[in-house]
Design a protein around this motif. Structure first.
Motif, mmCIF file in Angstrom:
data_model
loop_
_atom_site.group_PDB
_atom_site.id
_atom_site.type_symbol
_atom_site.label_atom_id
_atom_site.label_comp_id
_atom_site.label_asym_id
_atom_site.label_seq_id
_atom_site.Cartn_x
_atom_site.Cartn_y
_atom_site.Cartn_z
ATOM 1 N N VAL A 1 -46.735 52.684 -44.829
ATOM 2 C CA VAL A 1 -46.047 53.622 -46.163
ATOM 3 C C VAL A 1 -44.734 52.648 -46.699
ATOM 4 O O VAL A 1 -44.175 53.328 -47.642
ATOM 5 C CB VAL A 1 -45.683 55.369 -45.676
ATOM 6 N N GLY A 2 -44.871 51.573 -46.055
ATOM 7 C CA GLY A 2 -42.723 51.188 -46.165
ATOM 8 C C GLY A 2 -42.847 49.945 -47.390
ATOM 9 O O GLY A 2 -44.077 49.948 -48.647
ATOM 10 N N SER A 3 -42.077 50.049 -47.870
ATOM 11 C CA SER A 3 -42.075 48.561 -48.818
ATOM 12 C C SER A 3 -42.006 47.213 -48.550
ATOM 13 O O SER A 3 -41.188 47.232 -47.671
ATOM 14 C CB SER A 3 -40.404 48.803 -49.548
ATOM 15 N N LEU A 4 -42.987 46.734 -49.528
ATOM 16 C CA LEU A 4 -43.035 45.252 -48.959
ATOM 17 C C LEU A 4 -41.845 44.317 -48.777
ATOM 18 O O LEU A 4 -41.891 43.471 -47.911
ATOM 19 C CB LEU A 4 -44.254 44.021 -49.606
ATOM 20 N N SER A 5 -40.969 45.090 -49.758
ATOM 21 C CA SER A 5 -39.648 44.284 -49.904
ATOM 22 C C SER A 5 -38.905 44.023 -48.629
ATOM 23 O O SER A 5 -38.122 43.215 -48.030
ATOM 24 C CB SER A 5 -39.139 43.941 -51.443
ATOM 25 N N VAL A 6 -38.486 45.253 -48.501
ATOM 26 C CA VAL A 6 -38.282 45.714 -46.986
ATOM 27 C C VAL A 6 -38.319 44.784 -45.605
ATOM 28 O O VAL A 6 -37.971 44.808 -45.319
ATOM 29 C CB VAL A 6 -38.034 46.790 -47.059
ATOM 30 N N VAL A 7 -39.597 45.139 -45.881
ATOM 31 C CA VAL A 7 -41.260 45.093 -44.698
ATOM 32 C C VAL A 7 -39.955 43.217 -44.213
ATOM 33 O O VAL A 7 -39.711 42.615 -42.461
ATOM 34 C CB VAL A 7 -41.956 45.407 -44.850
ATOM 35 N N ILE A 8 -40.450 42.753 -45.336
ATOM 36 C CA ILE A 8 -40.348 41.131 -45.679
ATOM 37 C C ILE A 8 -38.971 40.933 -44.663
ATOM 38 O O ILE A 8 -38.490 39.881 -43.896
ATOM 39 C CB ILE A 8 -40.624 40.461 -46.337
ATOM 40 N N LYS A 9 -37.901 41.433 -44.998
ATOM 41 C CA LYS A 9 -36.820 41.295 -44.877
ATOM 42 C C LYS A 9 -36.093 41.660 -43.962
ATOM 43 O O LYS A 9 -35.669 40.764 -43.006
ATOM 44 C CB LYS A 9 -36.025 41.747 -45.535
ATOM 45 N N VAL A 10 -36.971 42.608 -43.126
ATOM 46 C CA VAL A 10 -36.307 42.514 -41.751
ATOM 47 C C VAL A 10 -36.903 41.690 -40.641
ATOM 48 O O VAL A 10 -36.213 41.312 -39.704
ATOM 49 C CB VAL A 10 -36.779 44.142 -41.666
ATOM 50 N N ILE A 11 -38.250 41.633 -40.816
ATOM 51 C CA ILE A 11 -38.619 40.626 -40.315
ATOM 52 C C ILE A 11 -38.032 38.982 -40.248
ATOM 53 O O ILE A 11 -37.771 38.999 -39.313
ATOM 54 C CB ILE A 11 -40.224 40.628 -39.972
ATOM 55 N N ASP A 12 -37.595 38.733 -41.495
ATOM 56 C CA ASP A 12 -37.637 37.528 -41.435
ATOM 57 C C ASP A 12 -36.140 37.283 -40.953
ATOM 58 O O ASP A 12 -35.576 36.041 -40.178
ATOM 59 C CB ASP A 12 -37.010 37.385 -43.068
ATOM 60 N N SER A 13 -35.432 38.360 -40.843
ATOM 61 C CA SER A 13 -33.569 38.281 -40.326
ATOM 62 C C SER A 13 -34.115 38.879 -38.372
ATOM 63 O O SER A 13 -33.122 37.386 -38.101
ATOM 64 C CB SER A 13 -32.891 39.763 -40.614
ATOM 65 N N MET A 14 -35.029 39.203 -37.855
ATOM 66 C CA MET A 14 -35.044 39.029 -36.339
ATOM 67 C C MET A 14 -35.554 37.493 -36.202
ATOM 68 O O MET A 14 -35.486 37.304 -34.925
ATOM 69 C CB MET A 14 -36.019 40.192 -36.253
ATOM 70 N N TYR A 15 -36.586 37.246 -37.416
ATOM 71 C CA TYR A 15 -37.144 35.625 -36.258
ATOM 72 C C TYR A 15 -36.556 35.139 -37.174
ATOM 73 O O TYR A 15 -36.695 33.933 -36.069
ATOM 74 C CB TYR A 15 -37.988 35.479 -37.741
ATOM 75 N N ALA A 16 -34.832 34.886 -37.611
ATOM 76 C CA ALA A 16 -33.864 33.836 -37.082
ATOM 77 C C ALA A 16 -32.878 34.238 -36.076
ATOM 78 O O ALA A 16 -32.668 33.568 -35.527
ATOM 79 C CB ALA A 16 -32.971 34.081 -38.699
ATOM 80 N N LEU A 17 -33.159 35.249 -35.899
ATOM 81 C CA LEU A 17 -32.601 35.164 -34.736
ATOM 82 C C LEU A 17 -32.948 34.970 -33.503
ATOM 83 O O LEU A 17 -32.450 34.826 -31.637
ATOM 84 C CB LEU A 17 -31.820 37.066 -34.610
ATOM 85 N N MET A 18 -34.404 35.275 -33.291
ATOM 86 C CA MET A 18 -35.025 34.631 -32.185
ATOM 87 C C MET A 18 -35.276 33.471 -31.960
ATOM 88 O O MET A 18 -35.228 32.598 -30.723
ATOM 89 C CB MET A 18 -36.049 35.805 -32.006
ATOM 90 N N ALA A 19 -35.036 32.529 -33.058
ATOM 91 C CA ALA A 19 -34.986 31.493 -32.967
ATOM 92 C C ALA A 19 -33.903 30.555 -32.342
ATOM 93 O O ALA A 19 -34.037 29.042 -31.672
ATOM 94 C CB ALA A 19 -35.026 30.264 -34.743
ATOM 95 N N LEU A 20 -32.768 31.410 -32.959
ATOM 96 C CA LEU A 20 -31.378 30.219 -31.952
ATOM 97 C C LEU A 20 -31.300 30.424 -30.738
ATOM 98 O O LEU A 20 -31.067 29.061 -29.948
ATOM 99 C CB LEU A 20 -30.236 31.054 -32.165
ATOM 100 N N PRO A 21 -31.558 31.127 -29.595
ATOM 101 C CA PRO A 21 -31.607 31.333 -28.106
ATOM 102 C C PRO A 21 -32.800 30.303 -28.229
ATOM 103 O O PRO A 21 -32.442 29.727 -26.975
ATOM 104 C CB PRO A 21 -31.664 32.655 -27.792
ATOM 105 N N THR A 22 -34.245 30.656 -28.343
ATOM 106 C CA THR A 22 -35.172 29.656 -28.077
ATOM 107 C C THR A 22 -34.742 28.164 -28.853
ATOM 108 O O THR A 22 -35.002 26.859 -27.709
ATOM 109 C CB THR A 22 -36.498 30.033 -29.406
#
Length: 459
Positions: free
Chosen positions: A412-433
């Motif tokens: 039921v969520g908004s596509l724009s908000v959903v994409i930005k949440v996931i993009d933010s977390m992917y960026a944070l995961m990439a740093l330690p990896t």
């Protein structure tokens, strides 16, 4: 309420812009280039060996849970699906056709990145609090880099817990089922569809619960069947469309390459924005350097870490260079991308309907729906392992209830908000990896030399 979501969307947009700036893009692309050169093209020279290993039977004496084939299928199930269909559409909508070229660049470098990250995932597996063998960046950091680096392991686990939320896959799966099946059938309206989305989300939650109750072995079996079958079906559908419009394939490829260096089609003509869009969507598509795929490959049943690295490096080829390219060609040839009225999976459905048959959207909905579900199953595994690392494996089974709530919210969520949440977390995961993988790259080279020396002796 609308003002709240608008402010949230704007805040997340600023966060994504900051996180996916030149430093992170340099880390991912520069890191991949470093791995390519440092390995002396080793992953590329041994691609046929990676294919052969897929069908090598696992030794029952080896530690691990999944065969090579199941590990790759599980990892691919976390990337194939909405990243290849909706993600490509988002890339073209935001960054223009040129974004696809930079997805290719990222994938080519991602072959080497995955070789290193997934070799390390087996080299430095660790025991969780229940004594079970686990893999992934948090265990690589803990086992290989020592106590001083431990905060970086927890940092990854927290970002991974949030980054593997199923909200994007569920959101776009709900949309494609609604637009391709429910609205034409009269089950819901084109504008007033909250009730349908909610009910569909609850249905998905029930399906997810039934599958994840069997934990990783069941997920490995399910994805080992679903992923190859659905990818074959999707590739057949796109092949038919592209053959019917074969005369337009070369102009579409030319457009991708030309726009990659001009950025004229999107982002206000800013080339840097086109490059960043392509790199960001490639990361979402094949996860090279992000670290999630290392959790799946870290569960492989093998005593030879380099073997799993060679299997893992096939992922970006299948995922981005083949499947994403086919999706991009269909969208570009159709012309649906240029009107700007649709985004995400709806754009891809429109493209297939324009080029093929009006009901091709239904076929696409079935194929992509199954792939998306396999991603949702895999993301539960990733998230539960991250939670187990943070609070103890004996508590990680509670994650399933939080995950089911996320499934419903994603519907039921908004596509724009959903994409930005996931993009933010992917960026944070990439740093330690990436930091850990670059730090440990010499150990991978040493292991590779020893492995290939043994292989030559066996021959």
């Amino acid at each position: 309420m609308n003002n709240f979501f608008e402010r949230l969307d704007a805040a997340l947009g600023s966060l994504v812009g900051f996180l996916w700036g030149p430093p992170l893009v340099t880390l991912l692309v520069g890191g991949g280039l470093f791995f390519l050169l440092y390995s002396r093209l080793l992953p590329y020279r041994h691609l046929p060996d990676g294919v052969r290993l897929l069908f090598r039977p696992a030794d029952s004496k080896d530690e691990g849970t999944l065969s090579h084939f199941q590990a790759l299928s599980t990892a691919l199930s976390g990337t194939l699906g909405m990243g290849n269909v909706a993600g490509v559409a988002v890339a073209i909508s935001v960054g223009g056709p040129g974004a696809i070229f930079w997805m290719w660049v990222s994938a080519i470098l991602g072959i080497a990145t995955k070789f290193y990250t997934c070799t390390l995932a087996v080299m430095y597996r660790g025991r969780d609090s229940e004594g079970q063998l686990q893999g992934g960046p948090m265990y690589i950091i803990r086992e290989a880099l020592g106590p001083r680096w431990r905060p970086l392991a927890y940092f990854f686990a927290l970002a991974g817990l949030l980054g593997t939320m199923p909200i994007f896959q569920v959101n776009q799966l709900t949309e494609i089922i609604r637009e391709a099946i429910a609205v034409p059938a009269g089950w819901t309206g084109a504008d007033d569809h909250f009730l349908f989305d909610l009910l569909f989300g609850l249905l998905l939650a029930a399906v997810v619960l039934a599958v994840v109750a069997g934990k990783l072995p069941r997920i490995g079996r399910v994805t080992g069947i679903l992923v190859p079958a659905m990818v074959a079906g999707y590739m057949l559908l796109t092949a038919v469309v592209l053959v019917l419009h074969a005369d337009q394939v070369w102009p579409a490829l030319t457009l991708i390459v030309r726009d990659a260096f001009t950025g004229e089609a999107a982002a206000g003509g800013v080339l840097g924005a086109v490059i960043i869009t392509g790199i960001r969507r490639a990361a979402f598509s094949n996860e090279a350097g992000i670290g999630t795929e290392a959790m799946a490959h870290g569960a492989a049943r093998t005593r030879e870490p380099v073997r799993e690295g060679m299997v893992a490096m096939l992922g970006p080829i299948i995922d981005t260079l083949i499947v994403c390219t086919c999706t991009a060609l269909v969208i570009l040839i159709s012309g649906a991308w240029s009107d700007g009225d649709t985004n995400g999976v709806s754009l891809t459905v429109n493209a297939f309907n324009i080029l093929f048959l009006d009901y091709s959207g239904v076929i696409l909905a079935v194929l992509v729906g199954v792939l998306s579900l396999s991603t949702v199953f895999t993301f539960w595994y990733y998230g539960s392992k991250c939670l187990g690392f943070l609070i103890g494996a004996r508590h990680q089974h509670h994650y399933v209830w939080f995950y089911l709530v996320l499934v419903v919210l994603g519907a039921v969520g908004s596509l724009s908000v959903v994409i930005k949440v996931i993009d933010s977390m992917y960026a944070l995961m990439a740093l330690p990896t990436m930091v850990a993988s670059l730090r440990l790259a010499p150990r991978v080279n040493q292991a590779a030399r020893a492995y290939f020396a043994r292989s030559r002796d066996d021959d």
